[in-house]
Motif scaffolding. Structure first.
Motif, PDB file in Angstrom:
ATOM      1  N   ALA A   1      19.162  -2.334 -18.205  1.00 45.00           N
ATOM      2  CA  ALA A   1      20.057  -1.449 -18.949  1.00 45.00           C
ATOM      3  C   ALA A   1      21.128  -0.811 -18.057  1.00 45.00           C
ATOM      4  N   VAL A   2      20.958  -0.929 -16.745  1.00 44.22           N
ATOM      5  CA  VAL A   2      21.929  -0.342 -15.810  1.00 44.22           C
ATOM      6  C   VAL A   2      22.823  -1.470 -15.286  1.00 44.22           C
ATOM      7  N   PRO A   3      24.076  -1.497 -15.702  1.00 44.58           N
ATOM      8  CA  PRO A   3      24.952  -2.614 -15.345  1.00 44.58           C
ATOM      9  C   PRO A   3      25.061  -2.881 -13.835  1.00 44.58           C
ATOM     10  N   SER A   4      25.118  -1.842 -13.031  1.00 41.94           N
ATOM     11  CA  SER A   4      25.263  -2.061 -11.586  1.00 41.94           C
ATOM     12  C   SER A   4      24.011  -2.705 -10.984  1.00 41.94           C
ATOM     13  N   LEU A   5      22.839  -2.383 -11.519  1.00 37.55           N
ATOM     14  CA  LEU A   5      21.608  -3.016 -11.042  1.00 37.55           C
ATOM     15  C   LEU A   5      21.475  -4.432 -11.586  1.00 37.55           C
ATOM     16  N   ARG A   6      21.797  -4.597 -12.835  1.00 40.27           N
ATOM     17  CA  ARG A   6      21.740  -5.920 -13.455  1.00 40.27           C
ATOM     18  C   ARG A   6      22.698  -6.886 -12.762  1.00 40.27           C
ATOM     19  N   ALA A   7      23.809  -6.380 -12.276  1.00 39.37           N
ATOM     20  CA  ALA A   7      24.806  -7.206 -11.596  1.00 39.37           C
ATOM     21  C   ALA A   7      24.300  -7.749 -10.256  1.00 39.37           C
ATOM     22  N   LEU A   8      23.249  -7.164  -9.716  1.00 39.74           N
ATOM     23  CA  LEU A   8      22.683  -7.664  -8.463  1.00 39.74           C
ATOM     24  C   LEU A   8      22.080  -9.052  -8.627  1.00 39.74           C
ATOM     25  N   ALA A   9      21.674  -9.380  -9.838  1.00 36.13           N
ATOM     26  CA  ALA A   9      21.109 -10.699 -10.145  1.00 36.13           C
ATOM     27  C   ALA A   9      21.643 -11.134 -11.514  1.00 36.13           C
ATOM     28  N   PRO A  10      22.939 -11.418 -11.587  1.00 36.81           N
ATOM     29  CA  PRO A  10      23.551 -11.668 -12.898  1.00 36.81           C
ATOM     30  C   PRO A  10      23.078 -12.944 -13.591  1.00 36.81           C
ATOM     31  N   ASP A  11      22.495 -13.869 -12.832  1.00 38.44           N
ATOM     32  CA  ASP A  11      22.084 -15.144 -13.434  1.00 38.44           C
ATOM     33  C   ASP A  11      20.637 -15.155 -13.907  1.00 38.44           C
ATOM     34  N   TRP A  12      19.958 -14.035 -13.852  1.00 39.27           N
ATOM     35  CA  TRP A  12      18.562 -13.996 -14.293  1.00 39.27           C
ATOM     36  C   TRP A  12      18.494 -14.122 -15.818  1.00 39.27           C
ATOM     37  N   VAL A  13      17.734 -15.088 -16.263  1.00 39.01           N
ATOM     38  CA  VAL A  13      17.554 -15.330 -17.693  1.00 39.01           C
ATOM     39  C   VAL A  13      16.833 -14.155 -18.354  1.00 39.01           C
ATOM     40  N   SER A  14      15.950 -13.504 -17.625  1.00 37.06           N
ATOM     41  CA  SER A  14      15.134 -12.435 -18.231  1.00 37.06           C
ATOM     42  C   SER A  14      15.967 -11.249 -18.696  1.00 37.06           C
ATOM     43  N   TRP A  15      17.179 -11.094 -18.188  1.00 32.74           N
ATOM     44  CA  TRP A  15      18.010  -9.981 -18.645  1.00 32.74           C
ATOM     45  C   TRP A  15      18.402 -10.149 -20.110  1.00 32.74           C
ATOM     46  N   ALA A  16      18.617 -11.385 -20.523  1.00 32.81           N
ATOM     47  CA  ALA A  16      19.141 -11.633 -21.864  1.00 32.81           C
ATOM     48  C   ALA A  16      18.072 -11.929 -22.913  1.00 32.81           C
ATOM     49  N   ARG A  17      16.878 -12.219 -22.484  1.00 32.70           N
ATOM     50  CA  ARG A  17      15.820 -12.621 -23.431  1.00 32.70           C
ATOM     51  C   ARG A  17      15.143 -11.402 -24.046  1.00 32.70           C
ATOM     52  N   ALA A  18      14.707 -11.551 -25.278  1.00 29.46           N
ATOM     53  CA  ALA A  18      13.977 -10.474 -25.953  1.00 29.46           C
ATOM     54  C   ALA A  18      12.547 -10.372 -25.439  1.00 29.46           C
ATOM     55  N   ASP A  19      11.971 -11.542 -25.042  1.00 29.26           N
ATOM     56  CA  ASP A  19      10.606 -11.496 -24.520  1.00 29.26           C
ATOM     57  C   ASP A  19      10.630 -11.025 -23.069  1.00 29.26           C
ATOM     58  N   PHE A  20       9.467 -10.824 -22.524  1.00 24.27           N
ATOM     59  CA  PHE A  20       9.307 -10.174 -21.219  1.00 24.27           C
ATOM     60  C   PHE A  20       8.698 -11.139 -20.212  1.00 24.27           C
ATOM     61  N   PRO A  21       9.163 -11.128 -18.954  1.00 26.18           N
ATOM     62  CA  PRO A  21       8.576 -11.997 -17.931  1.00 26.18           C
ATOM     63  C   PRO A  21       7.193 -11.481 -17.499  1.00 26.18           C
ATOM     64  N   LEU A  22       6.170 -11.885 -18.238  1.00 22.83           N
ATOM     65  CA  LEU A  22       4.806 -11.405 -18.013  1.00 22.83           C
ATOM     66  C   LEU A  22       4.287 -11.749 -16.623  1.00 22.83           C
ATOM     67  N   GLY A  23       4.836 -12.795 -16.012  1.00 22.67           N
ATOM     68  CA  GLY A  23       4.407 -13.162 -14.662  1.00 22.67           C
ATOM     69  C   GLY A  23       4.525 -12.006 -13.686  1.00 22.67           C
ATOM     70  N   LEU A  24       5.485 -11.135 -13.906  1.00 26.83           N
ATOM     71  CA  LEU A  24       5.672  -9.964 -13.050  1.00 26.83           C
ATOM     72  C   LEU A  24       4.432  -9.066 -13.080  1.00 26.83           C
ATOM     73  N   ALA A  25       3.911  -8.827 -14.273  1.00 29.40           N
ATOM     74  CA  ALA A  25       2.708  -7.994 -14.405  1.00 29.40           C
ATOM     75  C   ALA A  25       1.466  -8.726 -13.903  1.00 29.40           C
ATOM     76  N   LEU A  26       1.404 -10.036 -14.132  1.00 25.61           N
ATOM     77  CA  LEU A  26       0.255 -10.811 -13.639  1.00 25.61           C
ATOM     78  C   LEU A  26       0.208 -10.794 -12.115  1.00 25.61           C
ATOM     79  N   VAL A  27       1.357 -10.999 -11.495  1.00 27.60           N
ATOM     80  CA  VAL A  27       1.439 -10.963 -10.032  1.00 27.60           C
ATOM     81  C   VAL A  27       1.026  -9.588  -9.510  1.00 27.60           C
ATOM     82  N   GLY A  28       1.539  -8.549 -10.146  1.00 26.06           N
ATOM     83  CA  GLY A  28       1.180  -7.194  -9.722  1.00 26.06           C
ATOM     84  C   GLY A  28      -0.313  -6.943  -9.815  1.00 26.06           C
ATOM     85  N   THR A  29      -0.919  -7.447 -10.868  1.00 24.62           N
ATOM     86  CA  THR A  29      -2.363  -7.271 -11.054  1.00 24.62           C
ATOM     87  C   THR A  29      -3.148  -7.971  -9.952  1.00 24.62           C
TER      88      THR A  29
END
Length: 163
Positions: A125-153
């Motif tokens: 939601a913060v354009p300046s932070l989102r711009a750090l990785a503008p090609d990430w698909v997860s920014w535009a998708r409605a679903d969530f990259p669950l792998g992030l939470a799995l890795v953290g666990t």
């Protein structure tokens, strides 16, 4: 079995899985996919290092967790739009957890899921932070990259047990 303490075994596993965890988190954020090679790499760590780090009976019984989580993931993928990569990665990480710690693992997964979801949504939601990785698909998708939470666990569990 090398006769290592539970803490030392967890530390060795932690060191071995850290690059795989980084790869999965990056890939899921960037492409919304967890590569099969990453899943197989995680399984390879448990297959190769597990018999040296855990008693053989414990190592063997932990494969039951793999099977149970894989079947649950396949069912969730079929009926609940659960990602196939998430299901496979969840199954691959299941043997790293002691069955006696199941409630703690569920707590960790819940905490990481909530934290990762909120952090991802705030950052996108913060354009300046989102711009750090503008090609990430997860920014535009409605679903969530669950792998992030799995890795953290996985990483968080092994770190807590190790230290």
């Amino acid at each position: 079995m090398l006769g290592l303490s539970v803490q030392t075994s967890a530390l060795v596993f932690l060191v071995l899985v850290t690059p795989i965890c980084a790869w999965v988190a990056w890939s899921d954020l960037k492409t919304m996919k967890i590569p099969n090679k990453a899943v197989l790499s995680l399984l390879a760590v448990f297959i190769v290092a597990g018999p040296f780090l855990l008693p053989l009976d414990v190592w063997a019984w932990r494969w039951v967790s793999f099977a149970v989580v894989l079947v649950a993931g396949i069912i969730l993928n079929a009926v609940a739009h659960f990602g196939a990569g998430d299901a496979k990665f969840g199954a691959a990480m299941a043997p790293f957890f002691a069955q006696s710690n199941l409630s703690f693992v569920i707590f960790l997964l819940t905490a990481f899921l909530l934290a990762a979801f909120v952090a991802h949504r705030l950052i996108r939601a913060v354009p300046s932070l989102r711009a750090l990785a503008p090609d990430w698909v997860s920014w535009a998708r409605a679903d969530f990259p669950l792998g992030l939470a799995l890795v953290g666990t996985l990483w968080g569990y092994l770190a807590i047990v190790a230290f």
